[in-house]
Scaffold this motif. Sequence first.
Motif, PDB file in Angstrom:
ATOM      1  N   THR A  90      -7.065 -10.978 -13.023  1.00  0.00           N
ATOM      2  CA  THR A  90      -6.708 -11.496 -14.339  1.00  0.00           C
ATOM      3  C   THR A  90      -6.520 -13.002 -14.277  1.00  0.00           C
ATOM      4  O   THR A  90      -6.405 -13.596 -13.205  1.00  0.00           O
ATOM      5  CB  THR A  90      -5.414 -10.851 -14.869  1.00  0.00           C
ATOM      6  OG1 THR A  90      -4.325 -11.180 -13.979  1.00  0.00           O
ATOM      7  CG2 THR A  90      -5.550  -9.342 -14.968  1.00  0.00           C
ATOM      8  N   SER A  94      -7.079 -13.583 -20.409  1.00  0.00           N
ATOM      9  CA  SER A  94      -7.587 -12.227 -20.208  1.00  0.00           C
ATOM     10  C   SER A  94      -6.596 -11.204 -20.749  1.00  0.00           C
ATOM     11  O   SER A  94      -5.403 -11.486 -20.904  1.00  0.00           O
ATOM     12  CB  SER A  94      -7.877 -11.967 -18.735  1.00  0.00           C
ATOM     13  OG  SER A  94      -6.699 -12.073 -17.957  1.00  0.00           O
ATOM     14  N   ALA A 136      -9.754  -4.558 -23.574  1.00  0.00           N
ATOM     15  CA  ALA A 136      -9.195  -5.128 -22.343  1.00  0.00           C
ATOM     16  C   ALA A 136     -10.266  -5.694 -21.426  1.00  0.00           C
ATOM     17  O   ALA A 136     -11.443  -5.333 -21.504  1.00  0.00           O
ATOM     18  CB  ALA A 136      -8.400  -4.068 -21.597  1.00  0.00           C
ATOM     19  N   ASP A 137      -9.833  -6.596 -20.551  1.00  0.00           N
ATOM     20  CA  ASP A 137     -10.679  -7.103 -19.468  1.00  0.00           C
ATOM     21  C   ASP A 137     -10.393  -6.370 -18.166  1.00  0.00           C
ATOM     22  O   ASP A 137     -11.280  -6.210 -17.330  1.00  0.00           O
ATOM     23  CB  ASP A 137     -10.438  -8.608 -19.269  1.00  0.00           C
ATOM     24  CG  ASP A 137     -10.760  -9.411 -20.512  1.00  0.00           C
ATOM     25  OD1 ASP A 137     -11.944  -9.431 -20.897  1.00  0.00           O
ATOM     26  OD2 ASP A 137      -9.831  -9.998 -21.090  1.00  0.00           O
ATOM     27  N   VAL A 138      -9.146  -5.950 -18.001  1.00  0.00           N
ATOM     28  CA  VAL A 138      -8.728  -5.209 -16.815  1.00  0.00           C
ATOM     29  C   VAL A 138      -7.822  -4.076 -17.278  1.00  0.00           C
ATOM     30  O   VAL A 138      -6.951  -4.274 -18.126  1.00  0.00           O
ATOM     31  CB  VAL A 138      -7.965  -6.101 -15.810  1.00  0.00           C
ATOM     32  CG1 VAL A 138      -7.515  -5.292 -14.604  1.00  0.00           C
ATOM     33  CG2 VAL A 138      -8.833  -7.279 -15.369  1.00  0.00           C
ATOM     34  N   CYS A 161     -14.474   1.333 -19.886  1.00  0.00           N
ATOM     35  CA  CYS A 161     -14.285  -0.004 -19.316  1.00  0.00           C
ATOM     36  C   CYS A 161     -15.613  -0.687 -19.024  1.00  0.00           C
ATOM     37  O   CYS A 161     -15.836  -1.855 -19.383  1.00  0.00           O
ATOM     38  CB  CYS A 161     -13.456   0.094 -18.027  1.00  0.00           C
ATOM     39  SG  CYS A 161     -11.723   0.529 -18.265  1.00  0.00           S
ATOM     40  N   ARG A 164     -18.017  -2.380 -21.630  1.00  0.00           N
ATOM     41  CA  ARG A 164     -17.738  -3.739 -22.140  1.00  0.00           C
ATOM     42  C   ARG A 164     -17.428  -4.725 -21.017  1.00  0.00           C
ATOM     43  O   ARG A 164     -16.877  -5.795 -21.250  1.00  0.00           O
ATOM     44  CB  ARG A 164     -16.590  -3.700 -23.151  1.00  0.00           C
ATOM     45  CG  ARG A 164     -15.287  -3.161 -22.596  1.00  0.00           C
ATOM     46  CD  ARG A 164     -14.215  -3.138 -23.680  1.00  0.00           C
ATOM     47  NE  ARG A 164     -14.178  -4.343 -24.468  1.00  0.00           N
ATOM     48  CZ  ARG A 164     -13.581  -5.472 -24.092  1.00  0.00           C
ATOM     49  NH1 ARG A 164     -12.989  -5.535 -22.914  1.00  0.00           N
ATOM     50  NH2 ARG A 164     -13.591  -6.522 -24.886  1.00  0.00           N
ATOM     51  N   ALA A 166     -15.341  -4.472 -18.468  1.00  0.00           N
ATOM     52  CA  ALA A 166     -13.964  -4.513 -17.969  1.00  0.00           C
ATOM     53  C   ALA A 166     -13.876  -3.865 -16.595  1.00  0.00           C
ATOM     54  O   ALA A 166     -14.712  -3.041 -16.210  1.00  0.00           O
ATOM     55  CB  ALA A 166     -13.027  -3.804 -18.940  1.00  0.00           C
ATOM     56  N   ARG A 167     -12.850  -4.246 -15.843  1.00  0.00           N
ATOM     57  CA  ARG A 167     -12.601  -3.675 -14.518  1.00  0.00           C
ATOM     58  C   ARG A 167     -11.536  -2.585 -14.619  1.00  0.00           C
ATOM     59  O   ARG A 167     -10.542  -2.750 -15.332  1.00  0.00           O
ATOM     60  CB  ARG A 167     -12.102  -4.751 -13.552  1.00  0.00           C
ATOM     61  CG  ARG A 167     -13.039  -5.939 -13.379  1.00  0.00           C
ATOM     62  CD  ARG A 167     -14.240  -5.579 -12.534  1.00  0.00           C
ATOM     63  NE  ARG A 167     -14.932  -6.771 -12.053  1.00  0.00           N
ATOM     64  CZ  ARG A 167     -16.041  -6.753 -11.325  1.00  0.00           C
ATOM     65  NH1 ARG A 167     -16.564  -5.590 -10.970  1.00  0.00           N
ATOM     66  NH2 ARG A 167     -16.605  -7.871 -10.933  1.00  0.00           N
TER      67      ARG A 167
END
Length: 370
Positions: A90, A94, A136-138, A161, A164, A166-167
């Motif tokens: 992150t 983020s 979310a990104d993570v 996830c 898009r 995301a991790r």
Amino acid sequence: MSSRHGDSTRSVKAVSSPAIPGQPVTPPAVLASTYYLSADETSGLDAYGRNSNATWRQVESAVAALEGATSAVVFSSGMAAISAALRGLTGPGSALVVPSDGYYQVRRFVAEHLAPAGVAVIEASSSQIYDAAAGADVVLAETPTNPALDVVDVQRLATICHSRGARLIVDNTAATPFGQCPLSLGADLVVASATKGLSGQSDLLAGYVATNQPELAAAVERQRLLAGAILGGFEAWLLLRSLGSAGLRFERQCLNAQAVAMRLARHPAVRTVRYPGLVEDPAHPVAVAQMRRFGALVSFELADAAAVQAFVEGSELLIASTSFGGIHTSVDRRARWGDPVAAGFARLSLGIEDTDDLVADIERGLTAAR
């Protein structure tokens, strides 16, 4: 390591040294902070104890094999591992999703350290996490959750996830790699407290991150180097020693958990029981699809805090302690730590005692709690 092997075989093979005549079967501990330097500065040899250690590498190789990963990074505790993974993935701007019904210290860490640094933190329960992941990104998921033992559909969440970019990080502490392998279900990183089931002796703190993505492993290892949250050489050796019996211990613990959960579900003093291995448990359908074993934790509710205390005092085998995964069966009344649960809610961590002895002892405790 061959998937045809059982868990105990996998455990033993993971900690064995290469078959070199004259060398020890079990790797010795390397206890060093400094090393003789090579004239070749690109040699990659050990130079300083915060950077690398031969015993770490043995543990990391073993953990990676068990998790189905290409690499692992060990830390001084589970929180050190989780915080390094979150810091590494992150940054300002983020968005991070964390479990609202998972380990409470994780929520404290992100609120006190990541949110002030510009990370947008979103708390979501195990049932809400799929919708929350869309922004979310993570995403950090804990499954089964601690202490309610809800189960997150890792494959479904990974699909959301990755659609898009995301991790997905999965906390595999409760299930252990003998219960489920999140990387095979689509997770990018696995984090866990090895203090619990993998160590199993209640005598050391350790954690790890495992992954099949070299760039993520490098980011996490960089966090360890700079923050200094390293696992001592002797503690690494203790963990390596414990890993050899982890599969055997976890098998017995899961057997005990299933037997105890079934007995609790039939007892009039017990208001509710949660265990993914119970057919009637709401988490059972997802657990059956992604877990090979259902874990050593059973959560249940008695009338109140006094009933939980009477339950412990009426037993001969149970110990009152926090944490879980050890060889002793323990009871933890979670409301005392601030979890949003009823006063009589307790989490059992099943040990390796003989099943019949343990079920009889649980019965004695429940009689005292009525």
